[in-house]
Write a protein that holds these residues in place. Structure first.
Motif, PDB file in Angstrom:
ATOM      1  N   LEU A  68       0.812  -1.302  -0.412  1.00 17.53           N
ATOM      2  CA  LEU A  68       0.540   0.210  -0.053  1.00 17.53           C
ATOM      3  C   LEU A  68       0.618   0.808   0.010  1.00 17.53           C
ATOM      4  CD1 LEU A  68      -2.743   1.374   0.264  1.00 17.53           C
ATOM      5  CD2 LEU A  68      -2.473   0.601   2.715  1.00 17.53           C
ATOM      6  N   TRP A  69       1.651   0.912   0.873  1.00 11.25           N
ATOM      7  CA  TRP A  69       2.655   2.268   1.120  1.00 11.25           C
ATOM      8  C   TRP A  69       3.926   2.840  -0.126  1.00 11.25           C
ATOM      9  CZ3 TRP A  69       8.684   1.854   0.914  1.00 11.25           C
ATOM     10  CH2 TRP A  69       9.071   2.606   1.334  1.00 11.25           C
ATOM     11  N   ALA A  70       4.400   1.243  -0.806  1.00 18.59           N
ATOM     12  CA  ALA A  70       5.103   1.789  -2.065  1.00 18.59           C
ATOM     13  C   ALA A  70       4.404   1.824  -3.477  1.00 18.59           C
ATOM     14  CB  ALA A  70       5.675   0.156  -2.495  1.00 18.59           C
ATOM     15  N   PHE A  71       3.444   1.656  -3.647  1.00 15.21           N
ATOM     16  CA  PHE A  71       2.715   1.006  -5.058  1.00 15.21           C
ATOM     17  C   PHE A  71       1.530   2.445  -5.138  1.00 15.21           C
ATOM     18  CE2 PHE A  71       4.224  -2.774  -4.828  1.00 15.21           C
ATOM     19  CZ  PHE A  71       5.009  -2.705  -5.976  1.00 15.21           C
ATOM     20  N   LYS A 178      10.559   0.146 -12.416  1.00 14.81           N
ATOM     21  CA  LYS A 178      11.140  -2.369 -12.447  1.00 14.81           C
ATOM     22  C   LYS A 178      10.281  -2.309 -11.259  1.00 14.81           C
ATOM     23  CE  LYS A 178      12.706  -1.905 -16.811  1.00 14.81           C
ATOM     24  NZ  LYS A 178      14.822  -2.219 -15.958  1.00 14.81           N
ATOM     25  N   LEU A 179       9.862  -3.486 -11.046  1.00 11.37           N
ATOM     26  CA  LEU A 179       9.393  -4.302  -9.727  1.00 11.37           C
ATOM     27  C   LEU A 179      10.349  -5.744  -9.151  1.00 11.37           C
ATOM     28  CD1 LEU A 179       5.690  -3.958 -10.673  1.00 11.37           C
ATOM     29  CD2 LEU A 179       7.269  -1.886  -8.621  1.00 11.37           C
ATOM     30  N   LEU A 181      10.242  -9.074  -6.577  1.00 11.68           N
ATOM     31  CA  LEU A 181       9.938 -10.024  -5.742  1.00 11.68           C
ATOM     32  C   LEU A 181      11.593 -10.860  -4.508  1.00 11.68           C
ATOM     33  CD1 LEU A 181       7.087 -12.140  -6.987  1.00 11.68           C
ATOM     34  CD2 LEU A 181       7.072 -10.115  -5.328  1.00 11.68           C
ATOM     35  N   ILE A 182      10.559 -11.031  -3.139  1.00 11.28           N
ATOM     36  CA  ILE A 182      11.973 -11.399  -2.735  1.00 11.28           C
ATOM     37  C   ILE A 182      12.289 -12.473  -3.417  1.00 11.28           C
ATOM     38  CG2 ILE A 182      12.391 -12.270  -0.037  1.00 11.28           C
ATOM     39  CD1 ILE A 182      10.705 -10.162   0.553  1.00 11.28           C
ATOM     40  N   PHE A 183      11.713 -13.494  -3.877  1.00 19.74           N
ATOM     41  CA  PHE A 183      11.949 -14.834  -3.784  1.00 19.74           C
ATOM     42  C   PHE A 183      12.326 -14.599  -5.144  1.00 19.74           C
ATOM     43  CE2 PHE A 183       7.783 -14.269  -3.743  1.00 19.74           C
ATOM     44  CZ  PHE A 183       6.977 -14.796  -4.579  1.00 19.74           C
ATOM     45  N   PHE A 184      11.703 -13.837  -6.083  1.00 17.91           N
ATOM     46  CA  PHE A 184      12.155 -13.269  -7.185  1.00 17.91           C
ATOM     47  C   PHE A 184      12.582 -12.114  -7.624  1.00 17.91           C
ATOM     48  CE2 PHE A 184      11.772 -12.948 -12.331  1.00 17.91           C
ATOM     49  CZ  PHE A 184      12.655 -13.925 -12.808  1.00 17.91           C
ATOM     50  N   PRO A 185      14.440 -12.087  -6.920  1.00 21.42           N
ATOM     51  CA  PRO A 185      14.886 -10.313  -7.345  1.00 21.42           C
ATOM     52  C   PRO A 185      15.616 -10.202  -8.517  1.00 21.42           C
ATOM     53  CG  PRO A 185      16.607 -12.187  -6.216  1.00 21.42           C
ATOM     54  CD  PRO A 185      15.226 -12.646  -6.914  1.00 21.42           C
ATOM     55  N   VAL A 186      14.951 -10.342  -9.585  1.00 17.53           N
ATOM     56  CA  VAL A 186      14.785  -9.639 -10.992  1.00 17.53           C
ATOM     57  C   VAL A 186      14.537  -8.787 -11.656  1.00 17.53           C
ATOM     58  CG1 VAL A 186      15.449 -10.598 -13.497  1.00 17.53           C
ATOM     59  CG2 VAL A 186      16.152 -12.022 -11.574  1.00 17.53           C
ATOM     60  N   PRO A 187      14.806  -7.384 -11.357  1.00 15.69           N
ATOM     61  CA  PRO A 187      13.790  -5.931 -11.274  1.00 15.69           C
ATOM     62  C   PRO A 187      13.248  -6.472 -12.605  1.00 15.69           C
ATOM     63  CG  PRO A 187      16.094  -6.002 -11.674  1.00 15.69           C
ATOM     64  CD  PRO A 187      16.071  -7.366 -11.555  1.00 15.69           C
ATOM     65  N   ILE A 188      11.560  -6.355 -12.965  1.00 16.14           N
ATOM     66  CA  ILE A 188      11.235  -6.566 -14.247  1.00 16.14           C
ATOM     67  C   ILE A 188      10.091  -4.922 -14.314  1.00 16.14           C
ATOM     68  CG2 ILE A 188       8.942  -7.806 -15.891  1.00 16.14           C
ATOM     69  CD1 ILE A 188      10.565 -10.342 -14.503  1.00 16.14           C
ATOM     70  N   ALA A 189       9.733  -4.649 -15.537  1.00 19.95           N
ATOM     71  CA  ALA A 189       8.580  -3.971 -15.832  1.00 19.95           C
ATOM     72  C   ALA A 189       7.080  -4.026 -15.440  1.00 19.95           C
ATOM     73  CB  ALA A 189       8.492  -3.108 -17.551  1.00 19.95           C
ATOM     74  N   ALA A 190       6.661  -2.754 -15.104  1.00 19.35           N
ATOM     75  CA  ALA A 190       5.200  -3.007 -13.842  1.00 19.35           C
ATOM     76  C   ALA A 190       4.113  -3.470 -15.083  1.00 19.35           C
ATOM     77  CB  ALA A 190       5.268  -1.700 -13.190  1.00 19.35           C
ATOM     78  N   LYS A 191       4.335  -3.633 -16.140  1.00 17.74           N
ATOM     79  CA  LYS A 191       3.571  -3.629 -17.314  1.00 17.74           C
ATOM     80  C   LYS A 191       3.725  -4.905 -17.535  1.00 17.74           C
ATOM     81  CE  LYS A 191       6.308  -2.111 -21.443  1.00 17.74           C
ATOM     82  NZ  LYS A 191       6.954  -0.826 -22.163  1.00 17.74           N
ATOM     83  N   TYR A 192       4.952  -5.606 -17.502  1.00 17.53           N
ATOM     84  CA  TYR A 192       4.761  -7.380 -17.771  1.00 17.53           C
ATOM     85  C   TYR A 192       5.019  -7.815 -16.395  1.00 17.53           C
ATOM     86  CZ  TYR A 192       7.274  -5.471 -21.795  1.00 17.53           C
ATOM     87  OH  TYR A 192       7.263  -4.731 -23.117  1.00 17.53           O
TER      88      TYR A 192
END
Length: 241
Positions: A68-71, A178-179, A181-192
């Motif tokens: 909620l805070w971040a997005f 770029k977003l 996850l902790i268990f998938f720490p690869v930045p990916i564009a939000a649109k994907y």
């Protein structure tokens, strides 16, 4: 770090109070505020709002409030407090309604199967009350009957539906952010990234591979409502206060 905006600050405060205060006072507010199946004796229309302020554990609360805070912060900065609150509650209520519709469809599918076997409505209500049934008369699997009982008795809690609406709106407004996850720490564009998250919820919602008691269709419902509102506002340049 983004500044904590007014609406998000107060939403976080209310969520934290609603989680910790009942524990400190030894109160169980689940039957009052969590979202129950419409024919359950504990159901109340107000639960479409109040379930958004209930959480199943500290991790559930922490992840939702962080999201909620971040997005939500850049969205409130863009739309202003009132528009953001309208959006947030619309997504949360919409999530609850779609979740209920999916549960209603699943519940009544099993209900009709029981009726076709000759089980009366009163006998079905006894099954729902006691959790016990005659396996020699009912040929449905134990898993199906357990699901039937769970649909009726297990309430939904959490701001996740509204959060998914926020995530989708963020993806529409800031598609190239770029977003990861902790268990998938690869930045990916939000649109994907965000469509992949929603696709995952849909997969787990329609299959038996879900881990834990997660209301996947509430997530999808919040995402749908969030997309409709955010897309309309973006199309009509409804961005500023």
């Amino acid at each position: 770090m983004p500044k904590l905006t007014d609406a998000i600050k107060h939403l976080i405060i209310i969520n934290v109070i609603m989680y910790f205060a009942p524990q400190l006072l030894n109160l169980d507010l689940t039957n009052i505020f969590a979202l129950h199946y419409p024919t359950n004796e504990h159901f109340g229309v107000w639960q479409y709002i109040t379930h958004m302020f209930m959480h199943g554990g500290p991790a559930h609360l922490l992840f939702n409030m962080y999201a909620l805070w971040a997005f939500g912060t850049p969205l409130e900065q863009m739309w202003g407090r009132n528009k953001f609150l309208f959006f947030y509650f619309s997504a949360g209520i919409g999530a609850g309604l779609i979740y209920t519709l999916v549960n209603y469809y699943q519940f009544n599918g099993i209900y009709e199967q029981l009726i076709s076997m000759g089980v009366s409505s009163s006998e079905i209500q006894n099954i729902l009350s006691s959790g016990q049934y005659n396996e020699s008369l009912i040929t449905l699997s134990n898993q199906t009957m357990s699901e039937f009982y769970s649909l009726y008795h297990t309430p939904a809690v959490g701001a996740s539906g509204a959060i998914y609406g926020v995530l989708v709106a963020f993806g529409l407004m800031f598609p190239n952010a770029k977003l990861a996850l902790i268990f998938f720490p690869v930045p990916i564009a939000a649109k994907y990234f965000i469509p992949l998250m929603i696709a995952g919820d849909f997969f787990f919602g329609v299959t038996k591979y879900s881990i834990g008691n997660i209301a996947h269709f509430a997530h999808i419902g919040g995402a749908i409502i969030g997309f409709i509102i955010a897309w309309y506002w973006k199309k009509n340049q409804f961005k500023f206060r």
